[in-house]
Design a protein around this motif. Structure first.
Motif, PDB file in Angstrom:
ATOM      1  N   VAL A 132       2.746  11.551  11.682  1.00 51.41           N
ATOM      2  CA  VAL A 132       1.448  11.449  12.367  1.00 51.41           C
ATOM      3  C   VAL A 132       0.355  12.017  11.466  1.00 51.41           C
ATOM      4  O   VAL A 132      -0.698  11.399  11.266  1.00 51.41           O
ATOM      5  N   TYR A 133       0.600  13.212  10.901  1.00 51.34           N
ATOM      6  CA  TYR A 133      -0.376  13.809   9.986  1.00 51.34           C
ATOM      7  C   TYR A 133      -0.596  12.922   8.758  1.00 51.34           C
ATOM      8  O   TYR A 133      -1.740  12.728   8.310  1.00 51.34           O
ATOM      9  N   LEU A 134       0.496  12.381   8.216  1.00 52.65           N
ATOM     10  CA  LEU A 134       0.371  11.548   7.021  1.00 52.65           C
ATOM     11  C   LEU A 134      -0.369  10.256   7.323  1.00 52.65           C
ATOM     12  O   LEU A 134      -1.223   9.818   6.529  1.00 52.65           O
ATOM     13  N   GLY A 146      14.775   5.988   8.839  1.00 56.07           N
ATOM     14  CA  GLY A 146      15.071   6.864   9.964  1.00 56.07           C
ATOM     15  C   GLY A 146      13.853   6.946  10.867  1.00 56.07           C
ATOM     16  O   GLY A 146      12.885   6.179  10.706  1.00 56.07           O
ATOM     17  N   PRO A 147      13.854   7.853  11.829  1.00 53.72           N
ATOM     18  CA  PRO A 147      12.712   7.964  12.739  1.00 53.72           C
ATOM     19  C   PRO A 147      11.374   8.168  12.025  1.00 53.72           C
ATOM     20  O   PRO A 147      10.367   7.567  12.395  1.00 53.72           O
ATOM     21  N   ALA A 148      11.358   9.006  10.962  1.00 51.63           N
ATOM     22  CA  ALA A 148      10.104   9.281  10.258  1.00 51.63           C
ATOM     23  C   ALA A 148       9.563   8.031   9.576  1.00 51.63           C
ATOM     24  O   ALA A 148       8.393   7.666   9.748  1.00 51.63           O
ATOM     25  N   GLY A 149      10.398   7.361   8.777  1.00 45.77           N
ATOM     26  CA  GLY A 149       9.936   6.189   8.045  1.00 45.77           C
ATOM     27  C   GLY A 149       9.499   5.056   8.947  1.00 45.77           C
ATOM     28  O   GLY A 149       8.473   4.399   8.707  1.00 45.77           O
ATOM     29  N   LEU A 150      10.270   4.793   9.987  1.00 44.69           N
ATOM     30  CA  LEU A 150       9.939   3.704  10.911  1.00 44.69           C
ATOM     31  C   LEU A 150       8.653   4.000  11.678  1.00 44.69           C
ATOM     32  O   LEU A 150       7.785   3.128  11.840  1.00 44.69           O
ATOM     33  N   MET A 151       8.524   5.243  12.152  1.00 46.24           N
ATOM     34  CA  MET A 151       7.305   5.602  12.885  1.00 46.24           C
ATOM     35  C   MET A 151       6.084   5.511  11.980  1.00 46.24           C
ATOM     36  O   MET A 151       5.023   5.005  12.384  1.00 46.24           O
ATOM     37  N   LEU A 152       6.201   5.963  10.740  1.00 49.54           N
ATOM     38  CA  LEU A 152       5.072   5.889   9.821  1.00 49.54           C
ATOM     39  C   LEU A 152       4.650   4.443   9.600  1.00 49.54           C
ATOM     40  O   LEU A 152       3.452   4.119   9.632  1.00 49.54           O
ATOM     41  N   SER A 153       5.606   3.562   9.383  1.00 49.62           N
ATOM     42  CA  SER A 153       5.275   2.157   9.165  1.00 49.62           C
ATOM     43  C   SER A 153       4.553   1.559  10.363  1.00 49.62           C
ATOM     44  O   SER A 153       3.576   0.806  10.214  1.00 49.62           O
ATOM     45  N   LEU A 154       4.994   1.902  11.567  1.00 51.84           N
ATOM     46  CA  LEU A 154       4.339   1.394  12.780  1.00 51.84           C
ATOM     47  C   LEU A 154       2.934   1.956  12.934  1.00 51.84           C
ATOM     48  O   LEU A 154       2.000   1.228  13.301  1.00 51.84           O
ATOM     49  N   LEU A 155       2.755   3.231  12.661  1.00 48.02           N
ATOM     50  CA  LEU A 155       1.419   3.836  12.777  1.00 48.02           C
ATOM     51  C   LEU A 155       0.460   3.219  11.764  1.00 48.02           C
ATOM     52  O   LEU A 155      -0.718   2.970  12.079  1.00 48.02           O
ATOM     53  N   LEU A 156       0.945   2.976  10.551  1.00 54.44           N
ATOM     54  CA  LEU A 156       0.094   2.356   9.538  1.00 54.44           C
ATOM     55  C   LEU A 156      -0.221   0.904   9.885  1.00 54.44           C
ATOM     56  O   LEU A 156      -1.366   0.444   9.733  1.00 54.44           O
ATOM     57  N   LYS A 169       0.830  -1.205   0.000  1.00 57.56           N
ATOM     58  CA  LYS A 169       0.000   0.000   0.000  1.00 57.56           C
ATOM     59  C   LYS A 169       0.867   1.259   0.000  1.00 57.56           C
ATOM     60  O   LYS A 169       0.656   2.183  -0.784  1.00 57.56           O
ATOM     61  N   VAL A 170       1.842   1.295   0.940  1.00 56.79           N
ATOM     62  CA  VAL A 170       2.673   2.489   1.091  1.00 56.79           C
ATOM     63  C   VAL A 170       4.139   2.078   1.033  1.00 56.79           C
ATOM     64  O   VAL A 170       4.594   1.280   1.859  1.00 56.79           O
ATOM     65  N   ALA A 171       4.855   2.613   0.065  1.00 59.50           N
ATOM     66  CA  ALA A 171       6.301   2.413  -0.017  1.00 59.50           C
ATOM     67  C   ALA A 171       6.962   3.546   0.759  1.00 59.50           C
ATOM     68  O   ALA A 171       6.699   4.720   0.495  1.00 59.50           O
ATOM     69  N   ILE A 172       7.793   3.188   1.729  1.00 61.05           N
ATOM     70  CA  ILE A 172       8.452   4.176   2.579  1.00 61.05           C
ATOM     71  C   ILE A 172       9.942   4.139   2.268  1.00 61.05           C
ATOM     72  O   ILE A 172      10.598   3.111   2.456  1.00 61.05           O
ATOM     73  N   VAL A 173      10.467   5.250   1.775  1.00 63.18           N
ATOM     74  CA  VAL A 173      11.886   5.327   1.424  1.00 63.18           C
ATOM     75  C   VAL A 173      12.630   5.946   2.600  1.00 63.18           C
ATOM     76  O   VAL A 173      12.462   7.127   2.897  1.00 63.18           O
ATOM     77  N   GLY A 174      13.433   5.132   3.287  1.00 65.38           N
ATOM     78  CA  GLY A 174      14.216   5.623   4.410  1.00 65.38           C
ATOM     79  C   GLY A 174      13.774   5.041   5.741  1.00 65.38           C
ATOM     80  O   GLY A 174      12.597   5.119   6.104  1.00 65.38           O
ATOM     81  N   VAL A 229       3.764   6.863  -1.950  1.00 61.32           N
ATOM     82  CA  VAL A 229       5.182   6.840  -1.589  1.00 61.32           C
ATOM     83  C   VAL A 229       5.421   7.883  -0.509  1.00 61.32           C
ATOM     84  O   VAL A 229       5.004   9.043  -0.644  1.00 61.32           O
ATOM     85  N   ALA A 230       6.094   7.478   0.574  1.00 60.00           N
ATOM     86  CA  ALA A 230       6.499   8.402   1.627  1.00 60.00           C
ATOM     87  C   ALA A 230       8.005   8.610   1.513  1.00 60.00           C
ATOM     88  O   ALA A 230       8.787   7.669   1.680  1.00 60.00           O
ATOM     89  N   GLY A 231       8.412   9.818   1.202  1.00 58.05           N
ATOM     90  CA  GLY A 231       9.834  10.135   1.069  1.00 58.05           C
ATOM     91  C   GLY A 231      10.414  10.556   2.406  1.00 58.05           C
ATOM     92  O   GLY A 231      10.322  11.722   2.796  1.00 58.05           O
ATOM     93  N   CYS A 232      10.996   9.583   3.104  1.00 58.07           N
ATOM     94  CA  CYS A 232      11.568   9.819   4.439  1.00 58.07           C
ATOM     95  C   CYS A 232      13.073   9.600   4.407  1.00 58.07           C
ATOM     96  O   CYS A 232      13.662   9.124   5.387  1.00 58.07           O
TER      97      CYS A 232
END
Length: 388
Positions: free
Chosen positions: A304-306, A11-21, A4-9, A154-157
């Motif tokens: 969080v917003y994303l 770091g804190p942003a990419g990892l947190m986004l994956s966990l929230l999703l 569903k969501v490809a997360i590039v990176g 795509v989340a560019g992190c």
């Protein structure tokens, strides 16, 4: 591959986004160009605002944080040999926590993998394709092979030097940038910190920051030239200068220097933070001086917003959150930039300043130290504005 969501990176942003999703049942794959060992040892400052600390605990990544993080009720300003306390807990009912970013990353990686999340290390993204379509594709190299990951978003992190921001066509982004005529010379010293709170020091010779990693490890910084030659700074000179800029406000212990380096300073914001189905987060969209301690906290706020917007889209087909993502993030980003600039100009010596400027800075520090309203504004911004 498909997700569903490809997360590039990773770091804190990419990892947190994956966990929230993942918590909301939305699949994602994290692509990280570096090895796991490299990512988990990458040295970055780590100060968590109150809400960011609460978020880590809420998602289940707070066990070590609560045990090892150093809770601070506020900061201290040093000027003319005196320490002025800004008590966040008393002024706004919040705290901040010192906890290295690499420790946050270790905790997030371990948690994500334990919950069945997918992280591909040493998977260097090479191109983003179809960002204006409903089926973007991330091309990458992994295990010596060229591969691709199809997705819905795509989340560019992947930070300031990643491929995500340059994938946006020319003419779409406006880049706001400010350079600073100084950097920070930082050391990690095997010595107890001079205070139980961070000390931000104003001095005629330049700014200094007295921070810590633990009760026995000090992280200390001096304002210096942006291209400073470390060969000119043997350990004794560093400590002598730190002591001079502390101005006798409190004793400074000395110890073996474990690390030494120079950090350049700049401010960058790109607008908008999205294009088609690509959404930028963290350092790929904004950089701020470390004086305000906002980097990791802004990255968490972005995702969080994303995540909220992606959940609303997946559950209810709503697009309003996705459409408003950039506007929502940038409102917070610019407030953080304003505060980082305020702290930077309050405490640093600029090469073109006049005697008038120095007197004004002293007046500013005296006002913050002596006014409940001014101290409250500083405490509110430093400890973290509420999420929209």
């Amino acid at each position: 591959m498909r997700t569903k969501v490809a997360i590039v990176g990773a770091g804190p942003a990419g990892l947190m986004l994956s966990l929230l999703l993942r918590r909301e049942g939305i699949d994602s794959v994290v692509l990280e160009a570096r090895s796991r060992a490299y990512v988990e040892q990458r040295v970055r400052a780590g100060l968590l605002e109150q809400w960011a600390r609460d978020l880590l605990i809420e998602i289940g990544a707070g066990e070590r944080l609560q045990r090892e993080g150093l809770v601070h009720d506020g900061i201290r300003l040093a000027c003319d040999g005196r320490l002025h306390s800004i008590d966040f807990r008393q002024l706004v009912g919040r705290i901040v926590t010192i906890y290295d970013q690499k420790e946050v990353v270790k905790d997030l990686i371990a948690l994500l993998l334990s919950r069945g999340g997918e992280i591909l290390f040493e998977a260097a993204a090479t191109a983003l394709e179809g960002l204006d379509t409903a089926t973007p594709v991330v091309h990458f190299h992994h295990g010596g092979e060229a591969r691709s990951l199809a997705c819905d978003f795509v989340a560019g992190c992947d930070g300031f030097h990643g491929i995500s921001r340059p994938a946006i066509p020319d003419g779409v982004l406006t880049v706001y940038e400010r350079g600073y005529p100084f950097g920070w010379l930082g050391i990690l010293s095997e010595s107890p910190p001079p205070s139980d709170e961070l000390i931000y020091a104003f001095h005629e010779r330049g700014f200094a920051l007295f921070s810590m990693r633990s009760p026995t490890l000090s992280r200390l910084y001096l304002q210096c030239e942006p291209d400073e030659d470390l060969g000119r700074w043997p350990d004794q000179r560093v400590f002598d200068e730190l002591e001079a800029r502390l101005g006798g406000a409190c004793p400074l212990a000395r110890g073996p220097v474990l690390q030494k380096g120079v950090t350049p300073m700049r401010s960058v914001v790109v607008e908008p933070m999205q294009h088609g189905r690509l959404f930028l987060a963290g350092d790929s969209a904004h950089i701020q001086p470390p004086t305000g301690a906002k980097g990791m906290n802004l990255a968490f706020a972005d995702v969080v917003y994303l995540s909220r917007a992606l959940v609303a889209y997946e559950r209810d087909g709503r697009t309003d959150g996705l459409e408003a993502y950039s506007r929502t993030c940038l409102d917070r980003v610019w407030k953080a930039q304003r505060f980082s600039w305020f702290m930077t100009q309050l405490l640093h010596r600029f090469p073109d300043e006049t005697a008038f400027d120095r007197r004004r800075q002293r007046a500013d520090i005296g006002y913050v130290a002596g006014s409940v309203a001014a101290a409250t504004a500083l405490a509110e911004n430093y400890s973290g504005l509420p999420l929209a």
